[in-house]
Design an enzyme around this catalytic site. Sequence first.
Site, short mmCIF file in Angstrom:
data_model
loop_
_atom_site.label_atom_id
_atom_site.label_comp_id
_atom_site.label_asym_id
_atom_site.label_seq_id
_atom_site.Cartn_x
_atom_site.Cartn_y
_atom_site.Cartn_z
N SER A 1 36.01 4.82 43.64
CA SER A 1 36.81 3.60 43.52
C SER A 1 36.44 2.79 42.30
CB SER A 1 36.64 2.75 44.79
OG SER A 1 37.17 3.40 45.92
N GLU B 1 25.17 -3.76 50.45
CA GLU B 1 25.43 -4.54 49.25
C GLU B 1 24.37 -5.60 48.96
OE1 GLU B 1 29.30 -2.91 50.83
OE2 GLU B 1 27.60 -3.98 51.69
N PHE C 1 33.13 -7.41 48.71
CA PHE C 1 31.75 -7.08 49.03
C PHE C 1 30.80 -7.49 47.91
CE2 PHE C 1 34.12 -3.29 51.01
CZ PHE C 1 34.54 -4.07 52.07
N HIS D 1 39.11 -3.94 42.90
CA HIS D 1 40.00 -4.18 44.04
C HIS D 1 40.08 -5.67 44.40
CE1 HIS D 1 39.30 0.09 44.17
NE2 HIS D 1 40.10 0.26 45.22
N ASP E 1 45.18 -2.19 52.24
CA ASP E 1 43.92 -2.41 52.97
C ASP E 1 43.89 -3.77 53.67
OD1 ASP E 1 43.17 0.03 52.08
OD2 ASP E 1 41.43 -0.62 50.93
#
Length: 317
Positions: free
Chosen positions: A40, A61, A86, A112, A120
């Site tokens: 990603s 994370e 995140f 993203h 999503d």
Amino acid sequence: MKKYTYTEKKDTRSGFGAGLAELGRTNPNVVALCADLIGSLKMEKFIEENPERFFQIGIAEANMMGIAAGLTIGGKIPFTGTFANFSTGRVYDQIRQSIAYSGKNVKICASHAGLTLGEDGATHQILEDIGLMKMLPGMTVINTCDYNQTKAATIAIAAYDGPVYLRFGRPVVPVFMPEGTFEIGKAIQLTEGTDVTIVATGHLVWEALQAAEALEEQGYSAEVINIHTIKPLDDAAILKSVKKTGCVVTAEEHNILGGLGESVARLLTTQLPTPQEFIGTNDTFGESGTPAQLMEKYGLNDKAIVAAVLKVLKRKG
């Protein structure tokens, strides 16, 4: 008015991947960390060429941010990679305490971002991240508009000493900026105009250019400014334009609370009170849908920018 065209569309996250790969070849201090999202974040080429300089942290994370902060003590330049949600909301405490507070040279790279994450849905479509990060003392906040600018920004931040938040996206978008067009804190004036200033960031820059063309057909002259660096804001460029046009529309794929628009409003309120309209989400979460559907529903496209311009022109009188 200068017209912008494109011959291809690419996702801005691929610009990050290309920039990171180039840094892998030119800067031995650059290391990369990822929270289980290599594909990603388009980090494959960097890993292939520099396996000893990559750290797969997994879905941890907060740990990734702590490790990145520690790596800077040894002179490394860590680039962390995961989704924007995140990269910020999930790990805000670690960023504040371990990175921002001590000015660690960590590059927080966030893909993203915004509504264009698409299907999503709201749990992943963070629309508060710019506000969260720009409030941290010493944090530089960058939101690029296309593949070329994201690649250039990725390379540029490696040479900058201090924490950086670099925000980019998932969908393919027009590639219209020249290669290498990026300097931290320096806005780019894309068109000249006399009636209204459109200050845009990220995916909304292309929409602003399309809006400017539509406005020209209606007899209005719009000046479009690409604000890729939200903090530090290029005050001089904005003030110069607004002094000429007398009104402004800000456009961002982010909540209007805490985003670029509020930064511009603060500047104008203190130095040049000016009619302003805001394009952005209005105190809401997103939802599942295609990027185009969501941008239409939440008013983040060229049509919405045109409507906001017509409204602010009436206020200007």
